[in-house]
Scaffold this active site. Structure first.
Site, PDB file in Angstrom:
ATOM      1  N   ARG A 145       0.571  -0.939  -0.189  1.00  0.00           N
ATOM      2  CA  ARG A 145       0.433  -0.112  -0.012  1.00  0.00           C
ATOM      3  C   ARG A 145       0.873   1.090   0.206  1.00  0.00           C
ATOM      4  O   ARG A 145       0.078   2.269   0.490  1.00  0.00           O
ATOM      5  CB  ARG A 145      -0.965   0.308   1.278  1.00  0.00           C
TER       6      ARG A 145
ATOM      7  N   LYS B 127       4.363  12.199 -10.792  1.00  0.00           N
ATOM      8  CA  LYS B 127       4.034  10.776 -12.471  1.00  0.00           C
ATOM      9  C   LYS B 127       4.875   9.073 -12.041  1.00  0.00           C
ATOM     10  O   LYS B 127       5.642  10.064 -12.807  1.00  0.00           O
ATOM     11  CB  LYS B 127       3.849  11.910 -13.531  1.00  0.00           C
TER      12      LYS B 127
ATOM     13  N   GLU C 282      13.682  18.315 -24.354  1.00  0.00           N
ATOM     14  CA  GLU C 282      12.849  18.651 -23.216  1.00  0.00           C
ATOM     15  C   GLU C 282      13.015  20.081 -22.515  1.00  0.00           C
ATOM     16  O   GLU C 282      12.078  20.944 -21.935  1.00  0.00           O
ATOM     17  CB  GLU C 282      12.242  17.914 -21.834  1.00  0.00           C
TER      18      GLU C 282
ATOM     19  N   LYS D 144      10.255  22.791 -13.689  1.00  0.00           N
ATOM     20  CA  LYS D 144       9.439  21.507 -13.849  1.00  0.00           C
ATOM     21  C   LYS D 144       8.732  22.306 -11.739  1.00  0.00           C
ATOM     22  O   LYS D 144       7.320  21.952 -12.186  1.00  0.00           O
ATOM     23  CB  LYS D 144       9.714  20.854 -14.396  1.00  0.00           C
TER      24      LYS D 144
ATOM     25  N   GLU E  36      -2.060  18.325 -12.361  1.00  0.00           N
ATOM     26  CA  GLU E  36      -2.428  18.215 -14.313  1.00  0.00           C
ATOM     27  C   GLU E  36      -3.719  19.452 -14.340  1.00  0.00           C
ATOM     28  O   GLU E  36      -4.721  19.007 -14.567  1.00  0.00           O
ATOM     29  CB  GLU E  36      -2.379  17.348 -14.725  1.00  0.00           C
TER      30      GLU E  36
ATOM     31  N   ARG F 193       0.060  23.141 -15.476  1.00  0.00           N
ATOM     32  CA  ARG F 193       1.087  21.485 -15.964  1.00  0.00           C
ATOM     33  C   ARG F 193       0.597  20.912 -16.885  1.00  0.00           C
ATOM     34  O   ARG F 193       1.991  20.744 -17.933  1.00  0.00           O
ATOM     35  CB  ARG F 193       0.251  20.399 -14.986  1.00  0.00           C
TER      36      ARG F 193
ATOM     37  N   ASN G 270       3.101  20.413 -21.651  1.00  0.00           N
ATOM     38  CA  ASN G 270       2.723  19.065 -22.523  1.00  0.00           C
ATOM     39  C   ASN G 270       3.009  19.769 -24.150  1.00  0.00           C
ATOM     40  O   ASN G 270       3.017  19.373 -25.231  1.00  0.00           O
ATOM     41  CB  ASN G 270       1.680  19.004 -23.052  1.00  0.00           C
TER      42      ASN G 270
ATOM     43  N   HIS H  23       3.368  18.113 -27.846  1.00  0.00           N
ATOM     44  CA  HIS H  23       3.765  16.397 -27.054  1.00  0.00           C
ATOM     45  C   HIS H  23       2.618  16.495 -27.528  1.00  0.00           C
ATOM     46  O   HIS H  23       2.173  15.053 -28.159  1.00  0.00           O
ATOM     47  CB  HIS H  23       3.512  16.485 -25.862  1.00  0.00           C
TER      48      HIS H  23
ATOM     49  N   HIS I  43       3.609  13.090 -29.884  1.00  0.00           N
ATOM     50  CA  HIS I  43       2.422  11.781 -29.763  1.00  0.00           C
ATOM     51  C   HIS I  43       2.357  10.980 -31.121  1.00  0.00           C
ATOM     52  O   HIS I  43       1.918  10.186 -31.085  1.00  0.00           O
ATOM     53  CB  HIS I  43       1.420  11.559 -28.407  1.00  0.00           C
TER      54      HIS I  43
ATOM     55  N   HIS J  42      11.193  10.189 -28.183  1.00  0.00           N
ATOM     56  CA  HIS J  42      10.282  10.999 -27.575  1.00  0.00           C
ATOM     57  C   HIS J  42      10.882  12.129 -27.547  1.00  0.00           C
ATOM     58  O   HIS J  42      10.161  12.773 -28.035  1.00  0.00           O
ATOM     59  CB  HIS J  42      10.012  10.510 -25.791  1.00  0.00           C
TER      60      HIS J  42
HETATM   61  N1  LIG Z   1       6.418  10.354 -14.553  1.00  0.00           N
HETATM   62  C1  LIG Z   1       7.270  11.510 -15.939  1.00  0.00           C
HETATM   63  O1  LIG Z   1       6.803  13.063 -15.665  1.00  0.00           O
HETATM   64  C2  LIG Z   1       7.485  11.884 -16.951  1.00  0.00           C
HETATM   65  C3  LIG Z   1       7.800  12.737 -18.715  1.00  0.00           C
HETATM   66  C4  LIG Z   1       8.378  12.241 -18.902  1.00  0.00           C
HETATM   67  C5  LIG Z   1       8.599  10.573 -20.190  1.00  0.00           C
HETATM   68  N2  LIG Z   1       8.528   9.458 -19.244  1.00  0.00           N
HETATM   69  C6  LIG Z   1       8.780   8.268 -19.516  1.00  0.00           C
HETATM   70  O2  LIG Z   1      10.049   8.036 -19.397  1.00  0.00           O
HETATM   71  C7  LIG Z   1       9.965   7.051 -20.286  1.00  0.00           C
HETATM   72  C8  LIG Z   1      11.552   7.648 -21.243  1.00  0.00           C
HETATM   73  O3  LIG Z   1      12.544   7.770 -20.418  1.00  0.00           O
HETATM   74  P1  LIG Z   1      14.220   7.640 -21.537  1.00  0.00           P
HETATM   75  O4  LIG Z   1      14.657   8.449 -22.143  1.00  0.00           O
HETATM   76  O5  LIG Z   1      14.920   8.026 -19.576  1.00  0.00           O
HETATM   77  O6  LIG Z   1      14.265   6.405 -21.639  1.00  0.00           O
HETATM   78  P2  LIG Z   1      14.869   4.521 -20.668  1.00  0.00           P
HETATM   79  O7  LIG Z   1      14.331   4.534 -19.279  1.00  0.00           O
HETATM   80  O8  LIG Z   1      13.855   3.188 -21.444  1.00  0.00           O
HETATM   81  O9  LIG Z   1      16.545   4.968 -21.377  1.00  0.00           O
HETATM   82  C9  LIG Z   1      16.687   5.473 -22.483  1.00  0.00           C
HETATM   83  C10 LIG Z   1      17.858   3.749 -22.909  1.00  0.00           C
HETATM   84  O10 LIG Z   1      19.437   4.196 -21.945  1.00  0.00           O
HETATM   85  C11 LIG Z   1      19.872   3.413 -21.031  1.00  0.00           C
HETATM   86  N3  LIG Z   1      20.678   4.450 -19.896  1.00  0.00           N
HETATM   87  C12 LIG Z   1      20.016   4.615 -19.351  1.00  0.00           C
HETATM   88  N4  LIG Z   1      21.157   5.095 -18.510  1.00  0.00           N
HETATM   89  C13 LIG Z   1      21.794   5.054 -19.229  1.00  0.00           C
HETATM   90  C14 LIG Z   1      23.888   5.043 -19.196  1.00  0.00           C
HETATM   91  N5  LIG Z   1      23.795   7.199 -18.407  1.00  0.00           N
HETATM   92  N6  LIG Z   1      24.226   5.321 -19.527  1.00  0.00           N
HETATM   93  C15 LIG Z   1      24.152   4.343 -20.638  1.00  0.00           C
HETATM   94  N7  LIG Z   1      23.140   3.759 -21.151  1.00  0.00           N
HETATM   95  C16 LIG Z   1      21.316   4.419 -20.042  1.00  0.00           C
HETATM   96  C17 LIG Z   1      18.705   2.684 -20.305  1.00  0.00           C
HETATM   97  O11 LIG Z   1      19.151   1.615 -20.090  1.00  0.00           O
HETATM   98  C18 LIG Z   1      17.582   2.287 -22.051  1.00  0.00           C
HETATM   99  O12 LIG Z   1      17.799   1.958 -22.982  1.00  0.00           O
HETATM  100  C19 LIG Z   1       9.040   6.609 -21.314  1.00  0.00           C
HETATM  101  O13 LIG Z   1       8.748   5.772 -20.702  1.00  0.00           O
HETATM  102  C20 LIG Z   1       8.387   7.570 -20.955  1.00  0.00           C
HETATM  103  O14 LIG Z   1       6.355   7.939 -20.782  1.00  0.00           O
HETATM  104  C21 LIG Z   1       7.985  10.339 -17.667  1.00  0.00           C
HETATM  105 ZN   LIG Z   2       7.895  14.428 -23.262  1.00  0.00          ZN
END
Ligand SMILES: NC(=O)c1ccc[n+]([C@@H]2O[C@H](COP(=O)([O-])OP(=O)(O)OC[C@H]3O[C@@H](n4cnc5c(N)ncnc54)[C@H](O)[C@@H]3O)[C@@H](O)[C@H]2O)c1
Ligand SMILES: [Zn+2]
Length: 367
Positions: free
Chosen positions: A123, A145, A187, A229, A239, A243, A247, A250, A254, A268
């Protein structure tokens, strides 16, 4: 160690973001005072673990913190029901109790997955973010989030769960591929466009240094982004209108991602870069800003070899298919379109009931 601390003000769930070089080695010391029980479970992925897991474990061990680790596959696929279930079972097999803390060590995928797990494990247990991609450092690790994907769409299952601490060690970016750096950088540009013209101008001058991972420039860019942020999240945790500014780019982005199957063909951040250019074009066509907003943005992205047009991606786009995705967007309320538009560089605005015809026009012109 040169360190910057950014507060995130959320009443009883307030926390700090620490940004600097060499912080991983100090993780134990920084985390130890925050724990109710000296025990953590680290969640990380197969690509990040070989680089940073040992370093983190050594630091935790030196501070007398008991630690276990669960390693998930790298990539978006880990934000699935199946991986979530596997993770929960592995966490439960480690016989956690509610005073334990989870640590997300990795990019946005690990952060979203681990954060969601923390929000429902027994929980709810506390968690700490140690983001290792630029995107996670400037965006996903801040704001609370969390979530996973469903077959029906991305991030449709999740929760708001704030971390106790965000620890950003900029040295981790040394192993991050350049393409991922650029995706995260998009971003950063977004924060300049929606609310900080001076920062956009700073990026025009020093963006190249950020991508080269020059410590001072990188730390500054991450700090300004996290402050932006944090301010938006503090004003509007769940949101509402404010907030939604985050986007920018986006809705278009998207649609582009959906049409490329959320695959490596288009990251992304790359989709967001292109989407922001399309939003600038739409803003101009709706008479909200001059043409120079788009041209300056494109010039900046091009100077850094970041995609700036759908044509930069090797795909045959369909306007119908792209526009169709606008309505599936979480921001589309009852069949009307909401876009984040620009009044100028540094001033974003949430616009509801946008006429679909000019939006479609932008798509047709640019694909
Ligand atoms: N919660 C939120 O507010 C929010 C906001 C934006 C994006 N997101 C989410 O974030 C995700 C994308 O995140 P991301 O772009 O970090 O992708 P990711 O976590 O998949 O990382 C990208 C790649 O880099 C590798 N990697 C990570 N750190 C590394 C490092 N220091 N050295 C070498 N390789 C490394 C990972 O293993 C992966 O293969 C999506 O799922 C998206 O929906 C969430
Ligand atoms: Zn984004």
């Amino acid at each position: 160690v040169n360190k910057v601390v950014v507060p995130v003000a959320l009443a009883d769930r307030s926390y700090h973001i620490h940004i600097g070089s060499g912080l991983m080695a100090q993780a134990g010391e920084m985390i130890q005072p925050l724990l109710t029980q000296p025990r953590v479970i680290i969640v990380t992925d197969e690509q990040v673990a070989p680089h940073y897991l040992k370093m983190l474990e050594t630091s935790l061990g030196a501070s007398g913190i008991r630690h276990d680790a669960v390693i998930v596959p790298a990539g978006e696929g880990s934000k699935s029901f199946a991986e979530f279930e596997r993770l929960m079972n592995k966490l439960l097999a480690l016989q956690p109790d509610r005073k334990l803390t989870l640590i997300a060590l990795g990019g946005g995928v690990v952060g979203d997955l681990c954060g969601f797990a923390a929000s429902v494990l027994l929980r709810g247990v506390e968690f700490i973010q140690i983001p290792t991609t630029l995107l996670a450092q400037v965006d996903s690790s801040v704001g609370g989030k969390t979530g996973i994907n469903a077959p029906a769409g991305k991030n449709l299952i999740g929760s708001f769960h704030q971390p106790r601490l965000v620890l950003i060690d900029i040295d981790t970016l040394k192993t991050l591929p350049d393409r991922e750096m650029k995706a995260g950088y998009a971003e950063i540009v977004k924060y300049g466009l929606i609310g900080d013209r001076a920062f956009f101008e700073w990026l025009e001058q020093y963006g190249g240094d950020v991508l080269l991972r020059a410590p001072a420039a990188l730390t500054h860019a991450i700090e300004v982004s996290c402050r932006a942020k944090a301010a938006i999240v503090a004003a509007d945790e769940r949101e509402g209108n404010q907030r939604a500014l985050l986007n920018l780019g986006h809705t278009f982005g998207h649609a582009l991602e959906a049409e490329t199957g959320f695959s490596d063909r288009l990251l992304h951040g790359e989709a967001v870069a292109i989407g922001m250019v399309m939003a600038a074009r739409l803003s101009h066509q709706l008479g909200m800003c001059g043409q120079e907003v788009e041209s300056r943005l494109v010039e900046h992205l091009r100077a850094l070899a970041i995609p700036a047009s759908p044509r930069d991606i090797q795909t045959k786009w369909s306007a119908d298919a792209l526009c169709h995705h606008f309505y599936a967007d979480k921001k589309a309320e009852g069949g009307t379109l909401t876009f984040i538009l620009l009044k100028s560089i540094g001033e974003g605005i949430v616009v509801k009931n946008v006429d679909p015809i000019p939006a479609r026009q932008v798509v047709m012109e640019m694909i």
